[in-house]
Design a protein around this motif. Sequence first.
Motif, short mmCIF file in Angstrom:
data_model
loop_
_atom_site.label_atom_id
_atom_site.label_comp_id
_atom_site.label_asym_id
_atom_site.label_seq_id
_atom_site.Cartn_x
_atom_site.Cartn_y
_atom_site.Cartn_z
N ASP A 182 0.83 -1.22 0.00
CA ASP A 182 0.00 0.00 0.00
C ASP A 182 0.86 1.26 0.00
O ASP A 182 0.51 2.25 -0.65
CB ASP A 182 -0.93 0.01 1.22
N ASP A 183 1.97 1.24 0.74
CA ASP A 183 2.86 2.42 0.80
C ASP A 183 3.43 2.75 -0.58
O ASP A 183 3.47 3.93 -0.97
CB ASP A 183 4.02 2.16 1.77
N LEU A 184 3.84 1.72 -1.32
CA LEU A 184 4.40 1.94 -2.65
C LEU A 184 3.33 2.44 -3.62
O LEU A 184 3.59 3.35 -4.43
CB LEU A 184 5.03 0.64 -3.18
N GLN A 185 2.14 1.88 -3.53
CA GLN A 185 1.06 2.31 -4.41
C GLN A 185 0.69 3.77 -4.18
O GLN A 185 0.54 4.56 -5.12
CB GLN A 185 -0.17 1.42 -4.20
N LEU A 186 0.56 4.17 -2.90
CA LEU A 186 0.25 5.57 -2.56
C LEU A 186 1.36 6.51 -3.02
O LEU A 186 1.09 7.61 -3.53
CB LEU A 186 0.04 5.72 -1.05
N GLU A 224 1.13 6.79 -6.91
CA GLU A 224 -0.06 7.53 -7.31
C GLU A 224 0.09 9.03 -7.03
O GLU A 224 -0.43 9.87 -7.78
CB GLU A 224 -1.29 6.98 -6.57
N ALA A 225 0.79 9.37 -5.93
CA ALA A 225 0.94 10.77 -5.55
C ALA A 225 1.99 11.49 -6.40
O ALA A 225 1.86 12.71 -6.63
CB ALA A 225 1.32 10.87 -4.07
N LEU A 227 3.71 10.18 -9.55
CA LEU A 227 3.75 10.01 -11.01
C LEU A 227 2.68 10.89 -11.66
O LEU A 227 1.56 11.00 -11.15
CB LEU A 227 3.50 8.55 -11.38
N PRO A 228 2.98 11.52 -12.80
CA PRO A 228 1.96 12.34 -13.48
C PRO A 228 0.81 11.47 -13.99
O PRO A 228 1.03 10.37 -14.49
CB PRO A 228 2.73 12.98 -14.64
N LYS A 229 -0.41 11.97 -13.84
CA LYS A 229 -1.59 11.21 -14.26
C LYS A 229 -1.76 11.32 -15.77
O LYS A 229 -1.65 12.38 -16.35
CB LYS A 229 -2.82 11.73 -13.55
N THR A 230 -2.09 10.17 -16.36
CA THR A 230 -2.28 10.12 -17.81
C THR A 230 -3.30 9.06 -18.16
O THR A 230 -3.46 8.08 -17.43
CB THR A 230 -0.95 9.84 -18.54
N ASP A 231 -4.00 9.24 -19.25
CA ASP A 231 -5.03 8.28 -19.68
C ASP A 231 -4.43 7.18 -20.57
O ASP A 231 -4.95 6.07 -20.62
CB ASP A 231 -6.14 8.99 -20.47
N LYS A 232 -3.39 7.51 -21.28
CA LYS A 232 -2.79 6.55 -22.22
C LYS A 232 -1.76 5.68 -21.51
O LYS A 232 -0.92 6.17 -20.76
CB LYS A 232 -2.09 7.29 -23.36
N LYS A 233 -1.86 4.37 -21.76
CA LYS A 233 -0.85 3.45 -21.26
C LYS A 233 0.34 3.47 -22.22
O LYS A 233 0.18 3.26 -23.40
CB LYS A 233 -1.41 2.03 -21.16
N GLY A 234 1.52 3.75 -21.72
CA GLY A 234 2.71 3.83 -22.55
C GLY A 234 3.27 5.23 -22.64
O GLY A 234 4.38 5.42 -23.11
N SER A 235 2.49 6.23 -22.19
CA SER A 235 3.02 7.59 -22.19
C SER A 235 4.03 7.80 -21.06
O SER A 235 4.83 8.73 -21.10
CB SER A 235 1.87 8.60 -22.04
N ILE A 236 3.97 6.93 -20.04
CA ILE A 236 4.93 6.97 -18.94
C ILE A 236 5.57 5.59 -18.82
O ILE A 236 4.88 4.58 -18.81
CB ILE A 236 4.24 7.35 -17.61
N VAL A 237 6.90 5.58 -18.74
CA VAL A 237 7.65 4.34 -18.56
C VAL A 237 8.33 4.39 -17.21
O VAL A 237 9.01 5.38 -16.90
CB VAL A 237 8.68 4.13 -19.68
N LEU A 238 8.12 3.35 -16.40
CA LEU A 238 8.73 3.28 -15.07
C LEU A 238 9.81 2.20 -15.06
O LEU A 238 9.53 1.03 -15.34
CB LEU A 238 7.66 2.97 -14.01
N GLY A 239 11.04 2.60 -14.76
CA GLY A 239 12.14 1.64 -14.67
C GLY A 239 12.21 1.03 -13.29
O GLY A 239 12.17 1.75 -12.28
N VAL A 240 12.27 -0.28 -13.21
CA VAL A 240 12.34 -1.01 -11.93
C VAL A 240 13.51 -1.99 -11.97
O VAL A 240 13.99 -2.38 -13.04
CB VAL A 240 11.02 -1.77 -11.65
#
Length: 498
Positions: free
Chosen positions: A74-78, A81-82, A84-97
Amino acid sequence: MADTYVLFEHASGYALFHVNGFEEISMNLPQVEQNVTDRSKFTGLVRLVAFAPFKDGVRALENANAISEGILHDDLQLFLEANLPKTDKKGSIVLGVADAKIGGTLSEAMLISCQHSGIIPEIIRGIRLHFSKLIKGLTPEASSKAQLGLGHSYSRAKVKFNVNRVDNMIIQSIAILDQLDKDINTFAMRIREWYGYHFPELVKIVPDSYSYSKIVNIIGERKPFDEEKLASIREVVEDEEKVEHIVEAARTSIGAEIPEVDLLNVQTFCTRVTNLAEYRLMLQQYLKSKMQQCAPNLAALIGEQVGARLISHAGSLTNLAKFPASTVQILGAEKALFRALKTRGNTPKYGLIYHSSFIGKAKSKDKGRVSRYLANKCSIATRLDCFSEVPSSIVGEHLKKQVEDRLKFIEDGVAPRKNIDVMKEAVDEAEAARQEYLASQKSEKKKKRKKVKSEPLDVPMEEVKAEPEEETAEPERKKKKKKKRDANAGEMAEGVTA
């Protein structure tokens, strides 16, 4: 163009970085690898977006366990969400893990495109290298302390400590057992030399040290042999022919006479040696039970004494589990190994595992092959014993059967079963035994709870009897007080009328 962010999990908290010009950077991977070590150049590649420290060590451990298992906390999800910029399209933001498991979980739960290959590992390596300087207020000392504390907590949570499986008792027991063997042999030799002056023929008839000491204690002076002595000798020797040989040798012995004081000292010493030999048998049984608790698979594979010597030589069961099979093979033959390396001769093929019965069964030319195969199986058995929660010897018995089949294959050419089939069967049986053990533990706990509830309170009889007396005493006091009040009220009434 997709914005690229990198998630970095640290012992102190979560950090999110933005990568500047990701597409241009990814084209020049060799240049990035060179610039990672230089902080001034690396800070131009990444920019800190947010950092969320953990509240305490417990929360840090929960998050570390969740990430290692690929679960979204839950901590990571919050945090994501707080920040990362919000976007409707999947693929406009890439998260490196760093881990593919957590990347797949984030993609499903938050609809974010995750990447863990390419240039991402190099960027994470640079962040890890310069992390304490990228976060304001975080010193290298605080960062290393947080990592050390979390590492210890994570290890303790994963590898549970069990008091019944302490290997120190095994190390001490096998050391005492070896010392007792040396002492008993030395003392038995002294008894033979001492009593041989009086009865030298007895050594050839009874070669066993323990039996020899007991018979010397029974016979004493060799001349008079009554029925009681003969019955005691029969109990020790358990052979009528040997008893007759002893009686005949005592009659025709060439030994000298021995004074009563000297004979008494010999018998006293024989009693001590006999007690030591009996204690050695008790200690051997104790070692066997401890090995069944601590390393049942290793004991089932190569025996309790050889397994205990391997643990003792390694220092602990955990150390032995860390050794590769090649080290286990030559454990105990370090001097021969270094001498061979120094003189450029042949290296030893086996160490302590030479005392196993499997090496003795093999032919001289096949001993090296068998020892290598046995060391491999010992390594598997040790790791199972070290890191399994429920002790069981099922896998060790299957491994032993595999070594026996390998010996048959080397000698006769009989093809053994495939390793994958044997291991699958062993794992299924071990899992069934584990479930049965856990079920029995639960039932025992329930019985204990019921027993505690059903047991009456331990209240002395005097206290139980005293309670009603107190209760009856209180109303009597109240009655006396009431009578006094009534009497006082009567006197006042009489005074008023007068």
